[in-house]
Write a protein that holds these residues in place. Structure first.
Motif, short mmCIF file in Angstrom:
data_model
loop_
_atom_site.label_atom_id
_atom_site.label_comp_id
_atom_site.label_asym_id
_atom_site.label_seq_id
_atom_site.Cartn_x
_atom_site.Cartn_y
_atom_site.Cartn_z
N PHE A 11 0.85 -1.18 0.00
CA PHE A 11 0.00 0.00 0.00
C PHE A 11 0.89 1.24 0.00
N GLY A 12 0.60 2.16 -0.89
CA GLY A 12 1.29 3.45 -0.91
C GLY A 12 0.41 4.47 -0.20
N VAL A 13 0.95 5.07 0.87
CA VAL A 13 0.18 6.04 1.65
C VAL A 13 1.06 7.26 1.94
N ARG A 14 0.41 8.33 2.41
CA ARG A 14 1.18 9.56 2.62
C ARG A 14 2.08 9.48 3.85
N ASN A 15 1.61 8.77 4.88
CA ASN A 15 2.42 8.67 6.11
C ASN A 15 2.42 7.22 6.60
N PRO A 16 3.35 6.42 6.10
CA PRO A 16 3.33 4.97 6.38
C PRO A 16 3.44 4.61 7.86
N VAL A 17 4.00 5.53 8.70
CA VAL A 17 4.16 5.18 10.12
C VAL A 17 2.93 5.56 10.95
N ASP A 18 1.93 6.13 10.30
CA ASP A 18 0.68 6.48 11.00
C ASP A 18 0.08 5.22 11.63
N ASP A 19 -0.33 5.33 12.90
CA ASP A 19 -0.89 4.17 13.62
C ASP A 19 -2.08 3.53 12.91
N ARG A 20 -2.80 4.34 12.13
CA ARG A 20 -4.03 3.78 11.52
C ARG A 20 -3.72 2.70 10.48
N TYR A 21 -2.46 2.57 10.08
CA TYR A 21 -2.12 1.52 9.10
C TYR A 21 -1.57 0.26 9.76
N MET A 22 -1.53 0.25 11.12
CA MET A 22 -0.92 -0.89 11.82
C MET A 22 -1.65 -2.20 11.52
N SER A 23 -2.98 -2.17 11.56
CA SER A 23 -3.70 -3.44 11.35
C SER A 23 -3.57 -3.90 9.90
N LEU A 24 -3.56 -2.93 8.97
CA LEU A 24 -3.37 -3.29 7.56
C LEU A 24 -2.00 -3.94 7.36
N ALA A 25 -0.98 -3.33 7.95
CA ALA A 25 0.38 -3.82 7.77
C ALA A 25 0.60 -5.18 8.42
N SER A 26 -0.31 -5.55 9.33
CA SER A 26 -0.12 -6.85 10.00
C SER A 26 -0.75 -8.00 9.20
N MET A 27 -1.41 -7.69 8.09
CA MET A 27 -2.07 -8.74 7.31
C MET A 27 -1.04 -9.51 6.48
N PRO A 28 -1.31 -10.80 6.21
CA PRO A 28 -0.37 -11.57 5.38
C PRO A 28 -0.24 -10.97 3.98
N ASN A 29 0.96 -11.00 3.44
CA ASN A 29 1.26 -10.51 2.08
C ASN A 29 1.10 -9.01 1.92
N VAL A 30 1.08 -8.27 3.03
CA VAL A 30 0.84 -6.81 2.95
C VAL A 30 2.00 -6.03 3.57
N VAL A 31 2.39 -4.96 2.88
CA VAL A 31 3.38 -4.01 3.40
C VAL A 31 2.79 -2.61 3.19
N VAL A 32 3.12 -1.68 4.07
CA VAL A 32 2.69 -0.29 3.90
C VAL A 32 3.94 0.57 3.72
N ALA A 33 3.93 1.44 2.71
CA ALA A 33 5.13 2.23 2.40
C ALA A 33 4.72 3.59 1.87
N SER A 34 5.72 4.41 1.57
CA SER A 34 5.41 5.68 0.88
C SER A 34 5.04 5.33 -0.57
N ASN A 35 4.41 6.25 -1.27
CA ASN A 35 4.05 5.97 -2.66
C ASN A 35 5.30 5.63 -3.48
N HIS A 36 6.35 6.39 -3.25
CA HIS A 36 7.58 6.21 -4.01
C HIS A 36 8.16 4.81 -3.79
N ASP A 37 8.18 4.37 -2.53
CA ASP A 37 8.72 3.03 -2.24
C ASP A 37 7.76 1.93 -2.68
N ALA A 38 6.46 2.22 -2.61
CA ALA A 38 5.47 1.18 -2.93
C ALA A 38 5.60 0.70 -4.37
N VAL A 39 5.89 1.61 -5.28
CA VAL A 39 5.89 1.21 -6.70
C VAL A 39 7.21 0.57 -7.13
#
Ligand SMILES: NC(=O)c1ccc[n+]([C@@H]2O[C@H](COP(=O)([O-])OP(=O)(O)OC[C@H]3O[C@@H](n4cnc5c(N)ncnc54)[C@H](OP(=O)(O)O)[C@@H]3O)[C@@H](O)[C@H]2O)c1
Length: 215
Positions: free
Chosen positions: A28-56
């Motif tokens: 997932f490319g998001v504006r602020n990857p360290v924001d707490d609201r992405y913690m549950s998303l990032a804990s899912m299997p096969n999922v990473v949360v990053a900046s847009n630049h890193d995501a692509v």
């Protein structure tokens, strides 16, 4: 397949998690990857949360799921997208869904193709509500998802990804056909929001003869 999903809201999180569940590697490319609201998303299997630049980085496919007003910034913050397949799930709707802000002789998808110079933009997943995007289960059969794009291989990739979600994916033509698919999405929104149909419906194609019979 490694898929970047830019925007982790209603559409982005639904699609990203649906593909992750089916074994794809989703960033997932998001504006602020360290924001707490992405913690549950990032804990899912096969999922990473990053900046847009890193995501692509290292992804063949990038799904765009940002509000129209934020889409140009989101595309530009991804950096070089040349050669990548972009799935444009956005709709260029005005605030309060009163209409489209672009159309007739161009489309949101064609604007994205200009901003993401050299990327292969394919329009899809814009003509249904997010809640029905993963394994849509309708008693009348599979909903249709029209897919358009001018790059054959990229369009085939997207058709496969849309089919995996449970849709009848129909090749609607070149990217210019987004000029028709975006108003079709506006019709869905109008019916859902203003005409009282609610959000639990989808478009489908009824045929007099099976596809096999016709072939
Ligand atoms: N909702 C539907 O049923 C539906 C169906 C088909 C198509 N669409 C289209 O899909 C798009 C997304 O709709 P949605 O309902 O998912 O909207 P949403 O729930 O508001 O989510 C949009 C997401 O985009 C993020 N975002 C904004 N700017 C960004 C940027 N520069 N980089 C990365 N992420 C960014 C937002 O994050 P922040 O919280 O940080 O702002 C938010 O998480 C729209 O274009 C819409 O027209 C919607």
């Amino acid at each position: 397949m490694k898929i970047a999903v830019i925007g982790a809201g209603n559409v982005g999180s639904t699609l990203g998690l649906a593909w992750a569940k089916r074994g794809h590697q989703v960033v997932f490319g998001v504006r602020n990857p360290v924001d707490d609201r992405y913690m549950s998303l990032a804990s899912m299997p096969n999922v990473v949360v990053a900046s847009n630049h890193d995501a692509v980085k290292g992804t063949e496919v990038v799904a765009l799921a940002t509000p129209w007003s934020a889409t140009r910034d989101a595309v530009e913050s991804c950096g070089i997208l040349e050669g990548k397949t972009i799935i444009d799930c956005t709709n260029p709707v005005s605030p309060y869904f009163t209409g489209l802000v672009i159309g007739h002789d161009t489309s949101g998808a064609e604007s994205i193709a200009q901003w993401a110079n050299g990327a292969n933009v394919v329009k899809a997943m814009n003509q249904i509500g997010f809640a029905s995007m993963d394994a849509p289960n309708f008693p009348g059969g599979k909903p249709v998802m029209f897919v358009c794009g001018s790059h054959g291989t990229s369009k085939s990739t997207v058709i496969d990804l849309v089919t995996e979600l449970g849709f009848e994916a129909v090749d609607a033509g070149n990217l210019e056909i987004a000029r028709l698919l975006e108003p079709l999405a506006m019709l869905w929104i109008h019916l859902a929001v203003r005409q009282g149909l609610g959000r639990e419906f989808a478009f489908s194609i009824l045929r007099k003869h099976s596809k096999e019979q016709k072939d």
